[in-house]
Design a protein around this motif. Structure first.
Motif, PDB file in Angstrom:
ATOM      1  N   ARG A 177       0.746  -1.245  -0.040  1.00  0.00           N
ATOM      2  CA  ARG A 177       0.033  -0.172   0.188  1.00  0.00           C
ATOM      3  C   ARG A 177       0.847   1.457   0.081  1.00  0.00           C
ATOM      4  NH1 ARG A 177      -1.975   3.017   4.205  1.00  0.00           N
ATOM      5  NH2 ARG A 177      -1.624   1.562   5.821  1.00  0.00           N
ATOM      6  N   LEU A 178       2.103   1.261   0.679  1.00  0.00           N
ATOM      7  CA  LEU A 178       2.858   2.299   0.839  1.00  0.00           C
ATOM      8  C   LEU A 178       4.029   2.432  -0.181  1.00  0.00           C
ATOM      9  CD1 LEU A 178       2.994   2.426   4.636  1.00  0.00           C
ATOM     10  CD2 LEU A 178       1.625   3.881   3.265  1.00  0.00           C
ATOM     11  N   GLY A 179       4.129   1.461  -1.015  1.00  0.00           N
ATOM     12  CA  GLY A 179       5.242   1.473  -1.905  1.00  0.00           C
ATOM     13  C   GLY A 179       6.464   0.956  -1.221  1.00  0.00           C
ATOM     14  N   GLY A 180       6.314   0.278  -0.109  1.00  0.00           N
ATOM     15  CA  GLY A 180       7.645  -0.325   0.627  1.00  0.00           C
ATOM     16  C   GLY A 180       7.608   0.464   1.972  1.00  0.00           C
ATOM     17  N   LEU A 181       8.337  -0.252   2.713  1.00  0.00           N
ATOM     18  CA  LEU A 181       8.608   0.143   4.099  1.00  0.00           C
ATOM     19  C   LEU A 181      10.105   0.335   4.338  1.00  0.00           C
ATOM     20  CD1 LEU A 181       6.139  -2.224   6.235  1.00  0.00           C
ATOM     21  CD2 LEU A 181       6.020   0.416   5.740  1.00  0.00           C
TER      22      LEU A 181
END
Length: 327
Positions: free
Chosen positions: A135-139
């Motif tokens: 959802r965030l494009g990675g962490l």
């Protein structure tokens, strides 16, 4: 920087005992303790380790992602957190269990006796981190803080599988997790957070020496109460950062959470660990001046004044440059 904060989300019931626990404990009767403390005050506040840290990060201008499990009673709390800048889209809502409860009594010496009801937190083991990362494009970083023990191990293993750095904060759950799982939690952590007692307990439960555990992590940060914090790396001399003095302490719940928020914010800005720890200590000092771990809006002027008085003008100037988005 995209930081996911995994861990407990709870309601805190904070009570004040106008005496000292030590005066009520009889050494020869500890095997059969039966005590009841008449308290003067009860404060019901929002809390939970992960929620406290996420809120602290949001108030410092970051956009943290809160990951945990709550009950259907979370509605107002969740709305409030979103209004403060915390992403709650990855919080699981149980249909059968209430949000966790933390019940804590503090004496005149700021010693604490507490109980924790897990409630919906038990369902945190069902949460996967990969949907949040997608959802965030990675962490960029995952903090694994006290939570359902199975969830903590799962999140750590997911970080390894995803190739994401993680910080280990086993805290109160050290006593509940066996040695093998504790090693899975801390091995390879970018940072390991403990207090002094937890550090000793971690060594005992894992059957490893302090130095052996230190070799297995990037950095070990130990909070030392009024003495500040200690930063350790294998093969290097430890660095001690003094605490920010507080002459009018009120209530200590959440001090470690506030420190972690300040430290993680500082490192996300690219500051070194000493400067980040100074910010963390200053955040903890603000928390010590009120009841409950979440308090009011961040007073950046008071924060910078305490940093200036304790660590000097250069520290205050360097941190002030990053606090423009604080709320």
């Amino acid at each position: 920087m995209r930081i996911a904060i995994t861990g407990s989300i709870a309601t805190d019931h904070l009570m004040a005992f106008p005496g000292r626990f030590a005066e009520q404990l009889m050494p020869d009767q500890l095997a059969a303790v039966s005590l009841s403390f008449l308290v003067d005050d009860l404060e019901v506040r929002r809390g939970g380790v992960a929620a406290n840290i996420a809120l602290g990060l949001a108030r410092l201008g970051l956009a943290p992602v809160l990951v945990g499990a709550v009950g259907p009673d979370f509605g107002e709390y969740g709305s409030w957190l979103r209004g403060e800048g915390v992403d709650t889209a990855s919080v699981r809502v149980s249909s059968t269990r209430q949000t966790a409860r933390f019940m804590c009594t503090t004496d005149l010496d700021r010693n604490q006796i507490a109980s924790f009801y897990a409630g919906a937190m038990a369902e945190a083991r069902e949460i996967e981190l990969s949907p949040t990362a997608a959802r965030l494009g990675g962490l960029d970083l995952v903090l694994v803080s006290p939570n359902d023990p199975t969830a903590m191990v799962r999140h750590t293993e997911e970080c390894r599988a995803l190739g994401r750095p993680f910080a280990a904060d086993p805290g109160q759950q050290i006593a509940r997790i066996d040695g093998a799982d504790l090693l899975r939690l801390v091995d390879g952590a970018w940072v390991l957070f403990t207090n002094e007692y937890e550090a000793a307990l971690l060594c005992k439960h894992t059957d490893r020496t302090h130095d052996e555990l230190l070799e297995s992590v990037g950095t070990w940060i130990t909070t030392l109460g009024a003495e500040g914090i200690r930063i350790e790396r294998a093969g290097e001399e430890p660095v001690t950062v003094p605490a920010v003095p507080v002459t009018d302490p009120v209530e200590p719940t959440g001090l470690g959470d506030s420190f972690r928020a300040g430290f993680l914010a500082g490192t996300s800005w690219g500051l070194d660990m000493t400067r980040s720890s100074q910010l963390g200590c200053a955040m903890a000092a603000l928390t010590l001046r009120h009841v409950g771990p979440q308090g009011d809006k961040l007073d950046t002027d008071a924060l910078l004044d305490s940093i200036r008085e304790t660590y000097g003008e250069q520290a205050a100037d360097e941190l002030a440059a990053h606090l423009g988005g604080a709320r």
